[in-house]
Design an enzyme around this catalytic site. Structure first.
Site, PDB file in Angstrom:
ATOM      1  N   SER A 174     -35.668   2.001 -20.776  1.00  0.00           N
ATOM      2  CA  SER A 174     -36.166   2.252 -22.066  1.00  0.00           C
ATOM      3  C   SER A 174     -35.274   1.405 -22.292  1.00  0.00           C
ATOM      4  O   SER A 174     -35.391  -0.201 -21.991  1.00  0.00           O
ATOM      5  CB  SER A 174     -36.232   3.588 -22.524  1.00  0.00           C
ATOM      6  OG  SER A 174     -35.981   3.518 -24.197  1.00  0.00           O
ATOM      7  N   ASP A 251     -47.250   5.776 -23.997  1.00  0.00           N
ATOM      8  CA  ASP A 251     -46.421   5.815 -24.823  1.00  0.00           C
ATOM      9  C   ASP A 251     -46.318   5.927 -25.676  1.00  0.00           C
ATOM     10  O   ASP A 251     -46.509   4.795 -26.509  1.00  0.00           O
ATOM     11  CB  ASP A 251     -45.616   4.827 -24.026  1.00  0.00           C
ATOM     12  CG  ASP A 251     -43.970   3.742 -23.700  1.00  0.00           C
ATOM     13  OD1 ASP A 251     -43.787   5.005 -24.717  1.00  0.00           O
ATOM     14  OD2 ASP A 251     -43.373   4.494 -23.307  1.00  0.00           O
ATOM     15  N   HIS A 283     -43.739   8.385 -22.231  1.00  0.00           N
ATOM     16  CA  HIS A 283     -42.191   7.490 -21.387  1.00  0.00           C
ATOM     17  C   HIS A 283     -41.628   8.026 -21.487  1.00  0.00           C
ATOM     18  O   HIS A 283     -39.952   7.872 -21.184  1.00  0.00           O
ATOM     19  CB  HIS A 283     -41.752   7.124 -23.563  1.00  0.00           C
ATOM     20  CG  HIS A 283     -40.594   6.098 -23.486  1.00  0.00           C
ATOM     21  ND1 HIS A 283     -40.534   4.848 -23.576  1.00  0.00           N
ATOM     22  CD2 HIS A 283     -39.506   6.540 -22.984  1.00  0.00           C
ATOM     23  CE1 HIS A 283     -39.505   4.115 -23.770  1.00  0.00           C
ATOM     24  NE2 HIS A 283     -38.738   5.512 -23.567  1.00  0.00           N
TER      25      HIS A 283
END
Length: 306
Positions: A174, A251, A283
């Site tokens: 991320s 996600d 995610h």
């Protein structure tokens, strides 16, 4: 050379050791913690001092004739709200790293305890959200996570026996995936390989990035491009290395925050991007732990070349 960090804890896993350290960062102006997993090879194998990589401290000729074998270093940069222990506890990366004899290094995601007004107000800005850049706005001038990762942390690691910081790779998740890609693209001569889980690849065009960059870097958007992987890869002139990116089809941030297709398109002809959309995954670290072996193997191909 920075002062040697203080060991805070040690937990054995897969024959190696997860150790957490603390040191005072001159770059950030606060105490920082980082974690290192050293594989069992670091304990069991020894080589003559004369053959050690230059990253290891010189040993007095009247002392031991052998020293711990150096391990290549794989840095992991974590995402929003995480710290140096998140990846250590949740990823299960240590099993495959131990097989390859690779050391894993994780650091925190921002400075801590600077007492800056507002640094604790939002989960996506300030504490836990340093975005791996060097802030230029005076209020946030101590938020220099780019310099910390690229310059200070490797220097600190040299005080620990057995780590070859001159043969290293980087990956992340991320915000940390954004960090890994930008750190690699700006320092392709330093890192052997790069990969990412659900990276924020085009932050100047998404809310997370715009909020962080305007706060840390100011309103001049031309300066934002220095920390945007999609913009950086357009100017990239380094080796055409393979880049592994995994993103789950479930996600929730994929389309609004991550923009993987933009990076893939911009990298055509410059990097060999393998963008894998993993069906049904999200995610979280459930996704990371499922595909972590592929990423460790990806980096081992570059780090473990003779």
């Amino acid at each position: 050379m920075s002062a040697k960090p203080e060991e805070q804890s040690a937990k054995k896993q897969y024959g190696g050791w997860n150790k957490q350290y603390q040191h005072h960062s001159k770059t950030l102006g606060c105490d920082m913690k980082f974690s290192v997993f050293t594989p069992p090879a670091a304990d069991k194998q020894k080589v003559p001092v004369s053959l050690l990589a230059k990253s290891i401290h010189a040993v007095n000729s009247q002392e031991l004739a052998y020293h711990i074998l150096v391990c290549q270093v794989l840095y992991f940069l974590s995402g929003l709200t995480c710290d140096d222990q998140t990846f250590v506890v949740k990823s299960n990366a240590q099993r495959k790293a131990s097989e390859h004899g690779i050391a894993l290094v994780t650091c925190d995601t921002s400075p801590r305890g600077l007492n800056i007004d507002g640094e604790e107000e939002d989960w996506d800005f300030g504490t836990g959200a340093g975005f791996y850049l060097n802030a230029t706005q005076s209020k946030w001038k101590q938020y220099r996570m780019y310099d910390y990762v690229v310059k200070e942390l490797p220097e600190v690691l040299q005080s620990l026996a057995g780590l070859d910081v001159h043969k290293a790779s980087v990956f992340g998740h991320s915000m940390g995936g954004h960090g890994a890609l930008t750190v690699f693209l700006k320092n392709a001569d330093v890192y052997k390989s790069v990969s990412a889980f659900a990276p924020i690849t085009n932050p100047i065009n998404v809310q997370w990035g715009q909020k962080a960059f305007s706060g840390y870097l100011g309103d001049d958007q031309s300066t934002w491009k220095e920390y945007d992987a999609t913009e950086l890869v357009k100017q990239y002139k380094g080796p055409k290395v393979p880049v592994l990116i995994d993103i789950g089809t479930l996600d929730n941030f994929k389309d609004k925050q991550l923009s993987p297709e933009a990076f893939q398109k911009a990298a055509e002809g410059k990097l060999d991007v393998q963008l894998r959309l993993q069906d049904g995954y999200d995610h979280s670290y459930f996704t990371i732990s499922t595909f972590i072996d592929d990423h460790i193997n990806h980096h081992a191909k570059a780090l473990c070349k003779v």
